[in-house]
Design an enzyme around this catalytic site. Structure first.
Site, PDB file in Angstrom:
ATOM      1  N   GLY A   1     -11.059  -4.167   1.520  1.00  0.00           N
ATOM      2  CA  GLY A   1     -11.963  -4.329   2.907  1.00  0.00           C
ATOM      3  C   GLY A   1     -12.584  -5.638   3.429  1.00  0.00           C
TER       4      GLY A   1
ATOM      5  N   SER B   1       0.877  -1.099  -0.005  1.00  0.00           N
ATOM      6  CA  SER B   1       0.477   0.115  -0.371  1.00  0.00           C
ATOM      7  C   SER B   1       1.225   1.454  -0.344  1.00  0.00           C
ATOM      8  CB  SER B   1      -0.948  -0.071   0.476  1.00  0.00           C
ATOM      9  OG  SER B   1       0.028   0.045   2.534  1.00  0.00           O
TER      10      SER B   1
ATOM     11  N   ASP C   1      -1.176  -1.505  -4.122  1.00  0.00           N
ATOM     12  CA  ASP C   1      -2.483  -1.599  -3.751  1.00  0.00           C
ATOM     13  C   ASP C   1      -2.321  -0.669  -4.029  1.00  0.00           C
ATOM     14  OD1 ASP C   1      -4.362  -2.807  -2.812  1.00  0.00           O
ATOM     15  OD2 ASP C   1      -4.021  -2.210  -0.719  1.00  0.00           O
TER      16      ASP C   1
ATOM     17  N   ASP D   1      -5.888   3.474  -8.629  1.00  0.00           N
ATOM     18  CA  ASP D   1      -7.003   3.659  -7.903  1.00  0.00           C
ATOM     19  C   ASP D   1      -7.736   5.219  -8.422  1.00  0.00           C
ATOM     20  OD1 ASP D   1      -9.348   4.297  -6.317  1.00  0.00           O
ATOM     21  OD2 ASP D   1      -8.012   3.553  -4.645  1.00  0.00           O
TER      22      ASP D   1
ATOM     23  N   ASN E   1      -8.906  -8.936  -0.641  1.00  0.00           N
ATOM     24  CA  ASN E   1      -7.948  -7.476  -0.253  1.00  0.00           C
ATOM     25  C   ASN E   1      -8.001  -8.161   1.114  1.00  0.00           C
ATOM     26  OD1 ASN E   1      -7.339  -6.929  -3.131  1.00  0.00           O
ATOM     27  ND2 ASN E   1      -7.022  -5.123  -2.533  1.00  0.00           N
TER      28      ASN E   1
ATOM     29  N   ASP F   1      -5.844  -6.464   4.774  1.00  0.00           N
ATOM     30  CA  ASP F   1      -4.744  -5.392   5.865  1.00  0.00           C
ATOM     31  C   ASP F   1      -4.925  -5.535   7.321  1.00  0.00           C
ATOM     32  OD1 ASP F   1      -2.271  -4.234   6.395  1.00  0.00           O
ATOM     33  OD2 ASP F   1      -3.029  -2.840   4.645  1.00  0.00           O
TER      34      ASP F   1
ATOM     35  N   HIS G   1     -12.646   0.293   4.196  1.00  0.00           N
ATOM     36  CA  HIS G   1     -11.345  -0.509   5.209  1.00  0.00           C
ATOM     37  C   HIS G   1     -10.943  -0.100   6.563  1.00  0.00           C
ATOM     38  CE1 HIS G   1      -9.923   0.727   0.530  1.00  0.00           C
ATOM     39  NE2 HIS G   1      -9.503  -0.447   0.480  1.00  0.00           N
TER      40      HIS G   1
HETATM   41  O1  G3H Z   1      -6.717  -2.515  -0.809  1.00  0.00           O
HETATM   42  C1  G3H Z   1      -6.543  -3.383   0.991  1.00  0.00           C
HETATM   43  C2  G3H Z   1      -8.139  -3.663   1.378  1.00  0.00           C
HETATM   44  O2  G3H Z   1      -8.843  -3.465   0.916  1.00  0.00           O
HETATM   45  C3  G3H Z   1      -7.377  -4.203   2.813  1.00  0.00           C
HETATM   46  O3  G3H Z   1      -8.957  -4.189   3.155  1.00  0.00           O
HETATM   47  O4  G3H Z   1      -7.691  -3.623   6.082  1.00  0.00           O
HETATM   48  O5  G3H Z   1     -10.436  -3.772   5.649  1.00  0.00           O
HETATM   49  O6  G3H Z   1      -8.912  -5.647   5.092  1.00  0.00           O
HETATM   50  P1  G3H Z   1      -8.686  -4.565   4.854  1.00  0.00           P
HETATM   51 ZN    ZN Z   2      -7.842  -1.456  -0.743  1.00  0.00          ZN
END
Ligand code: G3H
Ligand code: ZN
Length: 284
Positions: free
Chosen positions: A209, A50, A82, A104, A230, A232, A180
């Site tokens: 997210g 990211s 990302d 993006d 995705n 994170d 997210h």
């Molecule tokens: O781009 C990264 C993701 O969308 C991570 O989202 O932190 O909610 O899993 P998250």
């Molecule tokens: Zn994302």
């Protein structure tokens, strides 16, 4: 093996009806946990960086870690940018060996998003790098990118169709109710919208997210057509859970390896669970 483009991984995912996990990394332990989990599960995997990761670790370190992890692995690994913010950043990532990039343009107008995506595709395709774009605005906060509840805009299926046809992008991130970061309440996913988009477009759909989304909702989204998920926040939480356990039981510990090692183990366990939910385990 060398890094592979996300496009190739998602092509197989579509053929065999599963999704590939894309896990955010910020340091060596996270990269090792991601690839360790993928090896153990025999799963294809996407390591992604990211804006915050690039700021924290530096593009050189992130790309070197990702490339090394792939070289040592016997399962296919992609290294992906990302939420790329500009054409310039995309080119820098390509130069550093990324096999895939996201541009993006979701904050731009529809027309400007199409133009920027096409510009990126032109340069990325020339060197075999795949491209993900985003349409609609996903809520929440990831590093320094925040979309307030007021700004959230779910993806319009007809716009998604037009966007896919005009750009021919390799993967499309859509807004269907996920956000997210950590959820305050239970996330409400708009499955009808996802179904409509999936029926209208022929390119793999990306769910952002995805941390904190109930397992059955993720399974349902994959069944409908999501091919990249995705994650994170869930991995960050697992990391800190392992670290905190050591710091609470041994507050005098001065060896960073004894603190970070258990964090790495917790991340690997969490990622393996995700891979089973996405259906990617055993697919490599
Ligand atoms: O781009 C990264 C993701 O969308 C991570 O989202 O932190 O909610 O899993 P998250
Ligand atoms: Zn994302």
């Amino acid at each position: 093996m060398p890094l592979v483009p996300v496009r190739d991984l998602l092509f197989d995912a579509r053929e065999r009806g599963y999704a590939v996990g894309a896990f955010n990394c910020n340091n060596m332990e996270i990269v090792q946990a991601i690839v360790g989990a993928a090896q153990a599960e025999r799963s294809p995997v996407i390591i992604q960086a990211s804006q915050g990761a690039i700021k924290y670790a530096g593009l050189e370190y992130i790309s070197a870690l990702g490339r090394l992890a792939a070289e040592k692995a016997t399962i296919p690994v992609a290294l992906h940018l990302d939420h790329g913010t500009s054409f310039e950043q995309v080119v820098q990532c390509i130069r550093h060996g990324f096999s895939s990039v996201m541009i993006d343009g979701s904050k731009l107008s529809f027309e400007d998003n199409v133009s920027l995506t096409l510009e990126v595709i032109k340069v990325a395709r020339a060197v075999g790098v795949s491209v993900e774009a985003e349409l609609g605005k996903i809520g929440g906060t990831e590093d320094d990118i925040t979309v307030s509840e007021r700004e959230v805009a779910l993806t319009d299926p007809q716009e998604a169709k037009e966007f896919a046809e005009r750009t021919g992008v390799d993967a499309l991130a859509v807004a269907i109710g996920t956000a997210h970061g950590v959820y305050k309440g239970k996330p409400e996913l708009d499955f009808d919208r996802l179904r409509e988009i999936s029926n209208l477009i022929d390119i793999p759909i990306v769910l952002h997210g995805s941390s904190g989304v109930p397992e059955e909702d993720i399974r349902k989204a994959v069944q409908i057509g999501v091919r990249k998920v995705n994650i994170d926040t869930d991995v960050r939480e697992a990391f800190m859970e392992g670290v905190k356990e050591v710091l609470v039981s041994s507050p005098e510990e001065i060896d960073p390896r004894k603190v970070l090692g258990p964090g790495r183990e917790k991340m690997e366990e969490r990622i393996r669970l995700k891979m089973r939910i996405f259906g990617s385990s055993g697919k490599a």
